[in-house]
Design a protein around this motif. Structure first.
Motif, PDB file in Angstrom:
ATOM      1  N   GLU A  81       1.037  -1.161   0.030  1.00  0.00           N
ATOM      2  CA  GLU A  81       0.094  -0.173   0.013  1.00  0.00           C
ATOM      3  C   GLU A  81       0.958   1.244   0.071  1.00  0.00           C
ATOM      4  N   VAL A  82       0.769   2.146  -0.921  1.00  0.00           N
ATOM      5  CA  VAL A  82       1.698   2.975  -1.252  1.00  0.00           C
ATOM      6  C   VAL A  82       1.020   4.429  -1.300  1.00  0.00           C
ATOM      7  N   THR A  83       1.466   5.368  -0.662  1.00  0.00           N
ATOM      8  CA  THR A  83       0.895   6.909  -0.961  1.00  0.00           C
ATOM      9  C   THR A  83       1.985   7.655  -1.317  1.00  0.00           C
ATOM     10  N   VAL A  84       1.758   8.396  -2.152  1.00  0.00           N
ATOM     11  CA  VAL A  84       2.718   9.508  -2.579  1.00  0.00           C
ATOM     12  C   VAL A  84       2.107  10.964  -2.493  1.00  0.00           C
ATOM     13  N   ASN A  85       2.927  11.805  -1.879  1.00  0.00           N
ATOM     14  CA  ASN A  85       2.460  13.299  -1.866  1.00  0.00           C
ATOM     15  C   ASN A  85       3.447  14.128  -2.490  1.00  0.00           C
ATOM     16  N   ILE A  86       2.939  15.036  -3.425  1.00  0.00           N
ATOM     17  CA  ILE A  86       3.929  16.114  -3.602  1.00  0.00           C
ATOM     18  C   ILE A  86       4.354  17.199  -2.783  1.00  0.00           C
ATOM     19  N   LYS A  87       5.643  17.142  -2.232  1.00  0.00           N
ATOM     20  CA  LYS A  87       6.021  18.036  -1.322  1.00  0.00           C
ATOM     21  C   LYS A  87       6.312  19.570  -1.901  1.00  0.00           C
ATOM     22  N   SER A  88       6.838  19.483  -2.825  1.00  0.00           N
ATOM     23  CA  SER A  88       7.322  20.998  -3.827  1.00  0.00           C
ATOM     24  C   SER A  88       7.187  20.395  -5.170  1.00  0.00           C
ATOM     25  N   SER A  89       6.777  21.481  -5.609  1.00  0.00           N
ATOM     26  CA  SER A  89       6.784  21.392  -7.304  1.00  0.00           C
ATOM     27  C   SER A  89       7.572  22.515  -7.992  1.00  0.00           C
ATOM     28  N   VAL A  90       8.480  22.294  -8.840  1.00  0.00           N
ATOM     29  CA  VAL A  90       9.242  23.214  -9.644  1.00  0.00           C
ATOM     30  C   VAL A  90       8.982  23.214 -11.112  1.00  0.00           C
ATOM     31  N   SER A  91       8.104  22.009 -11.265  1.00  0.00           N
ATOM     32  CA  SER A  91       7.868  21.865 -12.842  1.00  0.00           C
ATOM     33  C   SER A  91       6.612  22.570 -13.313  1.00  0.00           C
ATOM     34  N   GLN A  92       5.648  22.968 -12.271  1.00  0.00           N
ATOM     35  CA  GLN A  92       4.420  23.106 -12.448  1.00  0.00           C
ATOM     36  C   GLN A  92       4.373  24.845 -12.305  1.00  0.00           C
ATOM     37  N   VAL A  93       4.941  25.621 -13.223  1.00  0.00           N
ATOM     38  CA  VAL A  93       5.098  27.001 -13.262  1.00  0.00           C
ATOM     39  C   VAL A  93       4.743  27.533 -14.383  1.00  0.00           C
ATOM     40  N   VAL A  94       4.438  29.105 -14.223  1.00  0.00           N
ATOM     41  CA  VAL A  94       4.106  29.942 -15.462  1.00  0.00           C
ATOM     42  C   VAL A  94       5.243  31.144 -15.523  1.00  0.00           C
ATOM     43  N   THR A  95       5.616  31.403 -16.751  1.00  0.00           N
ATOM     44  CA  THR A  95       6.461  32.385 -16.888  1.00  0.00           C
ATOM     45  C   THR A  95       5.815  33.636 -17.201  1.00  0.00           C
TER      46      THR A  95
END
Length: 199
Positions: A81-95
């Motif tokens: 049983e695996v859970t994944v949480n996104i702690k910080s995102s640098v890929s989801q950005v707008v310029t």
């Protein structure tokens, strides 16, 4: 005005996608040795003991958890049983570029719109042309551009457009306003009043 309902306060759900250099937390129930915080590599992959290398790019946290479970199951871990949480995102950005106070890269939230992106960049600069704002976006490999007028959005002429990851917002420059400012700075030298016609 009436108070907003609960559905008014919550934006329509947009899946948060994992991308290169994002930081995630992976937890495997009852296998504490596999619990770890990790950074997705530049090619969008993660490496885990017993699971091997897994492509995380473009996956939601739930989709990645399912892939890790499948990989662990193939390596003789019973009913993982695996859970994944996104702690910080640098890929989801707008310029946000051009005539804003602080051009740069800004994180895209679930409720990101053009007005909110401009506000993130501390607003329009002195020489911004509010009727000349371009959003560049790639959809299914095709590059697209939309021209927007912030003044019209403020007046309610049309809705504030949604902003998505990898969008580029360019705020245009107003040469007439720049010229007027330069002329006004010279006005103490002039004996007569200065009148400039702006188009």
């Amino acid at each position: 005005m009436p108070a907003p309902t609960r559905s008014d306060l919550i934006a329509e759900d947009r899946p948060a996608l994992i991308g290169p250099l994002d930081t995630i937390q992976v937890d495997v129930f009852n296998v504490p040795d596999l619990n770890k915080e990790m950074q997705v590599d530049a090619s969008g992959r993660i490496a885990m003991p017993l699971a091997g290398t897994i492509d995380a790019r473009g996956k939601t946290a739930g989709e990645l958890a399912n892939l890790i479970e499948d990989a662990l199951r193939a390596r003789y871990v019973r009913d993982p049983e695996v859970t994944v949480n996104i702690k910080s995102s640098v890929s989801q950005v707008v310029t946000v570029d051009g005539q804003v106070v602080e051009p740069g890269l800004y994180p895209v939230t679930n409720q990101m719109t053009l007005m909110r992106a401009i506000a993130s960049a501390k607003g329009l600069s002195e020489f911004a042309r509010e009727e000349d704002i371009i959003i560049l976006r790639t959809v299914q490999g095709r590059k697209m551009a939309g021209l927007y007028n912030v003044g019209a959005i403020r007046r309610g002429a049309y809705d504030d457009p949604q902003i998505y990851a990898n969008d580029v917002i360019i705020v245009g420059d107003s040469p007439q306003r720049r010229l007027f400012r330069d002329l006004v700075s010279l006005s103490p030298v002039l004996a007569a009043p200065l009148i400039a016609i702006l188009q």
